[in-house]
Design a protein around this motif. Structure first.
Motif, PDB file in Angstrom:
ATOM      1  N   PHE A 373       4.360  32.054 106.768  1.00 15.31           N
ATOM      2  CA  PHE A 373       5.365  32.716 107.601  1.00 15.31           C
ATOM      3  C   PHE A 373       6.052  33.836 106.819  1.00 15.31           C
ATOM      4  O   PHE A 373       6.212  34.960 107.319  1.00 15.31           O
ATOM      5  N   ALA A 374       6.454  33.546 105.574  1.00 13.25           N
ATOM      6  CA  ALA A 374       7.131  34.552 104.752  1.00 13.25           C
ATOM      7  C   ALA A 374       6.209  35.730 104.455  1.00 13.25           C
ATOM      8  O   ALA A 374       6.656  36.891 104.419  1.00 13.25           O
ATOM      9  N   LEU A 375       4.929  35.468 104.239  1.00 13.00           N
ATOM     10  CA  LEU A 375       4.004  36.571 103.973  1.00 13.00           C
ATOM     11  C   LEU A 375       3.807  37.430 105.219  1.00 13.00           C
ATOM     12  O   LEU A 375       3.700  38.658 105.129  1.00 13.00           O
ATOM     13  N   GLU A 376       3.758  36.802 106.376  1.00  7.43           N
ATOM     14  CA  GLU A 376       3.641  37.568 107.623  1.00  7.43           C
ATOM     15  C   GLU A 376       4.839  38.507 107.779  1.00  7.43           C
ATOM     16  O   GLU A 376       4.688  39.674 108.179  1.00  7.43           O
ATOM     17  N   LEU A 377       6.032  38.006 107.485  1.00  6.60           N
ATOM     18  CA  LEU A 377       7.225  38.845 107.576  1.00  6.60           C
ATOM     19  C   LEU A 377       7.148  40.009 106.591  1.00  6.60           C
ATOM     20  O   LEU A 377       7.493  41.151 106.927  1.00  6.60           O
ATOM     21  N   ALA A 378       6.706  39.714 105.359  1.00  6.64           N
ATOM     22  CA  ALA A 378       6.590  40.788 104.378  1.00  6.64           C
ATOM     23  C   ALA A 378       5.544  41.814 104.807  1.00  6.64           C
ATOM     24  O   ALA A 378       5.740  43.024 104.652  1.00  6.64           O
ATOM     25  N   ALA A 379       4.438  41.349 105.361  1.00  4.88           N
ATOM     26  CA  ALA A 379       3.393  42.269 105.820  1.00  4.88           C
ATOM     27  C   ALA A 379       3.879  43.123 106.981  1.00  4.88           C
ATOM     28  O   ALA A 379       3.448  44.272 107.148  1.00  4.88           O
ATOM     29  N   TRP A 380       4.778  42.601 107.786  1.00  6.37           N
ATOM     30  CA  TRP A 380       5.338  43.364 108.904  1.00  6.37           C
ATOM     31  C   TRP A 380       6.366  44.392 108.422  1.00  6.37           C
ATOM     32  O   TRP A 380       6.741  45.310 109.149  1.00  6.37           O
ATOM     33  N   GLY A 381       6.824  44.214 107.180  1.00  4.41           N
ATOM     34  CA  GLY A 381       7.840  45.115 106.644  1.00  4.41           C
ATOM     35  C   GLY A 381       9.250  44.605 106.819  1.00  4.41           C
ATOM     36  O   GLY A 381      10.210  45.379 106.716  1.00  4.41           O
ATOM     37  N   ALA A 382       9.381  43.307 107.072  1.00  3.98           N
ATOM     38  CA  ALA A 382      10.709  42.705 107.275  1.00  3.98           C
ATOM     39  C   ALA A 382      10.838  41.464 106.419  1.00  3.98           C
ATOM     40  O   ALA A 382      10.870  40.341 106.933  1.00  3.98           O
ATOM     41  N   PRO A 383      10.888  41.607 105.073  1.00 10.08           N
ATOM     42  CA  PRO A 383      10.999  40.417 104.215  1.00 10.08           C
ATOM     43  C   PRO A 383      12.189  39.549 104.614  1.00 10.08           C
ATOM     44  O   PRO A 383      13.285  40.041 104.836  1.00 10.08           O
ATOM     45  N   GLY A 384      11.924  38.263 104.729  1.00 16.50           N
ATOM     46  CA  GLY A 384      12.986  37.342 105.113  1.00 16.50           C
ATOM     47  C   GLY A 384      13.289  37.318 106.592  1.00 16.50           C
ATOM     48  O   GLY A 384      14.083  36.508 107.048  1.00 16.50           O
ATOM     49  N   GLY A 385      12.692  38.230 107.370  1.00 15.21           N
ATOM     50  CA  GLY A 385      12.939  38.255 108.810  1.00 15.21           C
ATOM     51  C   GLY A 385      14.151  39.048 109.223  1.00 15.21           C
ATOM     52  O   GLY A 385      14.559  39.003 110.396  1.00 15.21           O
ATOM     53  N   THR A 386      14.752  39.790 108.287  1.00 15.54           N
ATOM     54  CA  THR A 386      15.965  40.543 108.597  1.00 15.54           C
ATOM     55  C   THR A 386      15.718  41.537 109.736  1.00 15.54           C
ATOM     56  O   THR A 386      14.772  42.322 109.695  1.00 15.54           O
ATOM     57  N   GLY A 387      16.573  41.468 110.742  1.00 16.42           N
ATOM     58  CA  GLY A 387      16.500  42.398 111.849  1.00 16.42           C
ATOM     59  C   GLY A 387      15.525  42.046 112.941  1.00 16.42           C
ATOM     60  O   GLY A 387      15.441  42.762 113.943  1.00 16.42           O
ATOM     61  N   ALA A 389      13.774  39.612 115.996  1.00 15.32           N
ATOM     62  CA  ALA A 389      14.241  38.751 117.088  1.00 15.32           C
ATOM     63  C   ALA A 389      13.659  37.353 116.943  1.00 15.32           C
ATOM     64  O   ALA A 389      12.896  36.883 117.783  1.00 15.32           O
ATOM     65  N   LEU A 390      14.011  36.675 115.859  1.00 21.07           N
ATOM     66  CA  LEU A 390      13.563  35.299 115.645  1.00 21.07           C
ATOM     67  C   LEU A 390      14.512  34.349 116.364  1.00 21.07           C
ATOM     68  O   LEU A 390      15.741  34.503 116.269  1.00 21.07           O
ATOM     69  N   PRO A 391      13.991  33.354 117.068  1.00 24.31           N
ATOM     70  CA  PRO A 391      14.881  32.410 117.763  1.00 24.31           C
ATOM     71  C   PRO A 391      15.827  31.678 116.828  1.00 24.31           C
ATOM     72  O   PRO A 391      16.958  31.390 117.199  1.00 24.31           O
ATOM     73  N   ASP A 392      15.380  31.380 115.618  1.00 26.42           N
ATOM     74  CA  ASP A 392      16.227  30.743 114.606  1.00 26.42           C
ATOM     75  C   ASP A 392      15.945  31.406 113.273  1.00 26.42           C
ATOM     76  O   ASP A 392      14.781  31.739 112.965  1.00 26.42           O
ATOM     77  N   PRO A 393      16.956  31.573 112.424  1.00 26.99           N
ATOM     78  CA  PRO A 393      16.687  32.109 111.085  1.00 26.99           C
ATOM     79  C   PRO A 393      15.940  31.071 110.252  1.00 26.99           C
ATOM     80  O   PRO A 393      16.186  29.867 110.397  1.00 26.99           O
ATOM     81  N   PRO A 394      15.044  31.489 109.377  1.00 28.69           N
ATOM     82  CA  PRO A 394      14.343  30.512 108.534  1.00 28.69           C
ATOM     83  C   PRO A 394      15.300  29.886 107.530  1.00 28.69           C
ATOM     84  O   PRO A 394      16.186  30.558 107.006  1.00 28.69           O
ATOM     85  N   PRO A 395      15.153  28.595 107.240  1.00 27.32           N
ATOM     86  CA  PRO A 395      16.027  27.937 106.258  1.00 27.32           C
ATOM     87  C   PRO A 395      15.890  28.595 104.886  1.00 27.32           C
ATOM     88  O   PRO A 395      14.781  28.881 104.422  1.00 27.32           O
ATOM     89  N   SER A 396      17.005  28.822 104.238  1.00 23.36           N
ATOM     90  CA  SER A 396      16.992  29.562 102.970  1.00 23.36           C
ATOM     91  C   SER A 396      16.234  28.821 101.876  1.00 23.36           C
ATOM     92  O   SER A 396      15.511  29.440 101.088  1.00 23.36           O
ATOM     93  N   ALA A 397      16.380  27.487 101.804  1.00 28.79           N
ATOM     94  CA  ALA A 397      15.698  26.745 100.739  1.00 28.79           C
ATOM     95  C   ALA A 397      14.184  26.832 100.891  1.00 28.79           C
ATOM     96  O   ALA A 397      13.458  27.056  99.915  1.00 28.79           O
ATOM     97  N   ALA A 398      13.695  26.662 102.118  1.00 33.80           N
ATOM     98  CA  ALA A 398      12.251  26.748 102.347  1.00 33.80           C
ATOM     99  C   ALA A 398      11.741  28.164 102.084  1.00 33.80           C
ATOM    100  O   ALA A 398      10.636  28.347 101.570  1.00 33.80           O
ATOM    101  N   MET A 399      12.539  29.165 102.417  1.00 38.99           N
ATOM    102  CA  MET A 399      12.114  30.551 102.163  1.00 38.99           C
ATOM    103  C   MET A 399      12.110  30.854 100.663  1.00 38.99           C
ATOM    104  O   MET A 399      11.272  31.625 100.187  1.00 38.99           O
ATOM    105  N   THR A 400      13.019  30.259  99.936  1.00 45.36           N
ATOM    106  CA  THR A 400      13.023  30.460  98.473  1.00 45.36           C
ATOM    107  C   THR A 400      11.751  29.897  97.864  1.00 45.36           C
ATOM    108  O   THR A 400      11.105  30.533  97.026  1.00 45.36           O
ATOM    109  N   VAL A 401      11.372  28.687  98.272  1.00 48.73           N
ATOM    110  CA  VAL A 401      10.133  28.082  97.776  1.00 48.73           C
ATOM    111  C   VAL A 401       8.936  28.940  98.177  1.00 48.73           C
ATOM    112  O   VAL A 401       8.019  29.178  97.378  1.00 48.73           O
TER     113      VAL A 401
END
Length: 841
Positions: A373-387, A389-401
């Motif tokens: 999921f994180a790699l897909e966001l980075a490939a889209w040009g939106a690391p972390g999903g910033t900006g 329209a995600l229904p829920d923000p990804p949990p920070s701990a899981a995104m850190t891992v």
């Protein structure tokens, strides 16, 4: 296209309003309960209103194929004409296809390749409420594509649950998208509560209670007796389907017991979705919850369980956990019985238990591994999903891992942006770890073998029984399971095509230097994907292993891999609270291959530490947590030795030192002075001595090398180092070690209780004392323990004058007959003290 279909379903009356909403706003939400026909009729209506292609995204492959077949059948055409589908490894569509049903994962791939979706005029996201990761990404990417590149693109979210406002806000931006609602299901579904006769144990990460499976089978037999038509039975997984099928084997002479799950081939799934000549019982996983009509079903039997992925972030191990179904999912399942006629649902739980169920299923983003999921966001040009329209923000701990994993793979940079390596990983279309194994392993083991093993890892359902990955690979190549082999080969072809030209990999032969046999090649590829899961046996011939990531692992009882020195663990899970992970799938390898697979984990360290009760000084080569080489250090650093001894002192306690009577007495005298005179005097509590050990023990440790040297430390000299010179000279005055008594003896004072120092002395030696002595510069009276001639206590007092007046007479009366050779004067204050027996007075 809709005009070519005569079927009348509850969603049909609202389709003109839906098309009008899309025409005016460009986006919309369609809320339609199960059985209303939204999956089949809405795409046909949209296709009538646009000139280009319509993409319909489904969360599951079986649903995508089924939806395409249903629409094609309504049009009287074969699949691949005006209606087609595409899933991973399979596509049936052509130049005349107007509606293409794809999986949400495939839509994400297409959006990466072509964010404008050239030639596509509408995207329909079906079952958006299921909240799978790919579905969340498909929604977010589609919304941004429409907002920035294709404002004319129609975007429709379809759901069977009432969370419409949430998705309307995501789709519409500043102004929520319009919501169109269809009527309820066509036919009513009666509820039959059928809880087990006895409570069953919760499953969690373990197996489902056999008693519940027995009850589900009994409920199926009951429903067959009480109802007409076919039955659809919901179970959490393939294992439970097999178990219940076995319990229903006796029905085979009059009922067809079929299976429906994601591990089957398309042909097997099609068979379960076709009406039969005899009555049918279809045992299904959650793939049948939505977007599917199983013909002939009038009754649903629901076990009430769902299987979801959980990630142990600390150990980076996933587990499939069995949890109670949500109320929303239970409604979805029940709706399968009312698709074609009135029906009923047998729920294997009570009404009270139903009220305690969660309202909605937990979204996958809250519990799953987010590396892909994180790699897909980075490939889209939106690391972390910033900006987005995600229904829920990804949990920070899981995104850190996830970010740590992607950084280690070289897929993202320090700022979270995708690298060229990361783009190559994305292009493979597999989990980033598996893509890494494919890309890096092709040169080492050959492109064909790399694709074959990675295909097995990316489709673990084809592995079959057992935990030996090498054996599963051999079975697939032999084709002993045609359905599994067909799925595997399709994935092999896809992965092989995703590899860049690799002459060295293609031409590798057994006679080439460095060639690995299949068994080790499989282990190398698993190790490249999961270097932290390389494992070495703890004891020769055993089944317990230590993985390089530091987690203990166990093979299942009876595993054929038991005793293998090294394993590359492909699949493992760990139940909450369990001491070890359970190995589900692993490949054999050796130490050399393990080093080659996980070279980044190799560490050569000089280790001087406290271990197993003594100082260890060695040079260690480790593969993560696994020690490979261990050699003693010839000349360890004295400072490191001292630090290790201090660690041992902290871990084990002050009893490592030899506390002679003199040392204990000095410590107690110092404690008395601190109690009596305050913080100017040193704190000699255990905590303070351990904290200050480098200062007061430092010189004594200079020549120490091991535990035994601590026992030889001069503790008295070390403790005196705590005293500043201004206090050292006062210690004997304030806390004298001994006190002279009237007999001339010098008796040791016991300062064990700093509030009441004790002087134990024979009563005859105190004759002539009018008052008890004092210490602490006269501040603290000494507690006298007056002893008999035999050394036994006869009185305890800090007020000697009072004792002489009252207590002495009773002691004299009791003891003078027992000790006639010792003096017992009537007036002890004037009597001569005596050290030993003499003439009686």
């Amino acid at each position: 296209m809709l005009s070519d279909v005569s079927i009348d379903l509850p969603v049909r009356p609202v389709l003109p309003a839906l098309v009008a909403a899309l025409g005016s706003a460009g986006s919309a939400v369609l809320v339609a309960p199960p059985g209303t026909g939204k999956t089949t009729l809405a795409p046909l209506a949209v296709a009538d209103a646009v000139a280009g292609r319509v993409i319909v995204a489904q969360p599951r492959r079986v649903a995508a194929r089924a939806a395409a077949r249903r629409m094609a059948a309504l049009l009287g055409e074969p699949v691949g004409g005006r209606v087609g589908y595409a899933v991973r490894g399979e596509r049936r569509a052509g130049p005349h296809t107007r509606i293409e049903v794809v999986t949400t994962g495939l839509l994400v791939r297409r959006l990466h390749h072509d964010p404008e979706l050239a030639g596509v005029d509408a995207v329909l996201l079906d079952e958006i409420h299921e909240r799978q990761l790919d579905a969340d990404l498909a929604l977010a990417f589609s919304v941004e594509s429409r907002a920035t590149l294709r404002p004319e693109l129609w975007l429709l979210a379809m759901s069977a649950t009432p969370e419409a406002d949430r998705f309307a806000a995501l789709l519409g931006g500043p102004v929520p998208a319009p919501v169109v609602r269809a009527s309820s299901a066509l036919h009513p579904v009666a509820r039959v509560w059928a809880p087990p006769p006895r409570p069953v144990a919760p499953s969690g990460a373990g197996p489902v209670d056999r008693a519940l499976l027995d009850h589900v089978a009994a409920t199926v037999r009951r429903a067959l007796r009480e109802q007409e038509g076919d039955l659809l039975v919901f179970l959490p997984g393939v294992g439970e389907i097999a178990a219940v099928a076995g319990r229903l084997a006796e029905l085979g002479d009059r009922v067809d017991v079929l299976r429906l799950h994601g591990r089957q081939s398309g042909a097997e799934q099609d068979a379960a979705l076709r009406a039969g000549q005899r009555r049918r019982v279809v045992l299904a996983t959650a793939v049948a919850e939505s977007s599917l009509t199983v013909p002939g079903v009038r009754t649903v039997v629901d076990a009430g369980l769902s299987r979801v992925a959980r990630l142990d972030l600390a150990r980076r191990l996933g587990a499939l956990v069995t949890v109670p179904v949500s109320r929303a999912a239970a409604t979805q399942r029940a709706g399968r019985a009312g698709r074609e006629a009135p029906g009923q649902v047998y729920r294997c739980w009570s009404p009270g238990a139903h009220e305690r169920l969660p309202a909605q299923p937990e979204p996958e983003i809250a519990t799953a591994d987010l590396t892909g999921f994180a790699l897909e966001l980075a490939a889209w040009g939106a690391p972390g999903g910033t900006g987005l329209a995600l229904p829920d923000p990804p949990p920070s701990a899981a995104m850190t891992v996830a970010s740590e994993t992607l950084t280690a793979l070289g897929a993202i940079d320090a700022n979270g942006r995708i690298t060229e390596r990361g783009r190559a990983v994305v292009a493979v279309g597999a989990h980033p770890r598996l893509a890494r194994a494919l890309l890096d392993g092709a040169d080492r083991v050959g492109a064909d073998r790399a694709a074959q093993v990675v295909a097995l890892l990316s489709e673990p359902t084809v592995a079959g029984p057992g935990d030996d990955l090498g054996a599963a690979w051999r079975r697939l190549r032999a084709g002993t399971d045609p359905a599994a082999t067909a799925r595997w080969r399709a994935e092999v072809r896809r992965l092989r095509a995703a590899l860049p030209t690799n002459p060295s990999g293609r031409s590798q032969r057994p006679d080439q230097p460095g060639w690995l046999p299949d068994e080790l090649a499989a282990g190398l590829l698993v190790g490249l994907a999961y270097p932290e899961r390389l494992a070495r046996v703890r004891r020769p011939g055993g089944s317990a292993y230590l993985m390089s990531g530091g987690t203990a692992a166990e093979l299942a009882p009876g595993s054929g891999l038991a005793g293998v020195d090294w394993l590359a663990v492909a699949v493992a899970d760990r139940a909450p609270g369990a001491a070890s992970a359970r190995v589900r799938l692993a490949a054999v390898l050796d130490e050399g291959t393990a080093r080659a697979a996980a070279g980044s984990l190799l560490r050569r360290e000089r280790e001087v530490a406290w271990s197993d009760g003594d100082v260890v000084a060695r040079e260690v080569l480790r593969l993560g947590a696994i020690g490979l080489v261990d050699r003693p250090l010839a000349r360890p650093d004295p400072d490191e030795i001292a630090a290790a001894l201090l660690t041992g002192l902290h871990d084990t306690g002050l009893d490592l030192l030899t506390w002679t009577p003199a040392a204990r007495a000095l410590r107690e005298r110092l404690a008395f002075c601190r109690y009596a005179f305050g913080d100017d005097w040193p704190d000699v509590s255990d905590e303070a001595l351990l904290a200050g050990a480098p200062r007061w023990l430092g010189p004594e440790l200079a020549g120490a090398r091991r535990r035994a040297d601590l026992a030889r430390v001069d503790v008295v000299g070390a403790l005196r180092r705590l005293l500043p010179w201004s206090l050292a000279g006062r210690l004997d005055d304030l806390a004298p070690e001994r006190i002279a008594v009237p007999s001339g003896s010098r008796i040791r004072v016991d300062y064990a209780d700093p509030a009441a120092p004790v002087l134990a002395v024979r009563l005859q030696e105190t004759f002539g004392w009018a008052e008890a002595p004092r210490v602490g510069g006269g501040r603290v009276p000494v507690l006298l323990h007056l002893l008999s001639p035999a050394g036994r206590p006869v009185a305890v007092t800090a007020d000697l004058a009072s004792f002489w007046r009252s207590g002495y007479r009773q002691v004299r009366a009791e003891l003078r007959g027992r000790y006639p050779r010792h003096p017992w004067p009537e007036d002890p204050t004037t009597a001569t003290p005596a050290r030993r027996a003499g003439r009686r007075s």
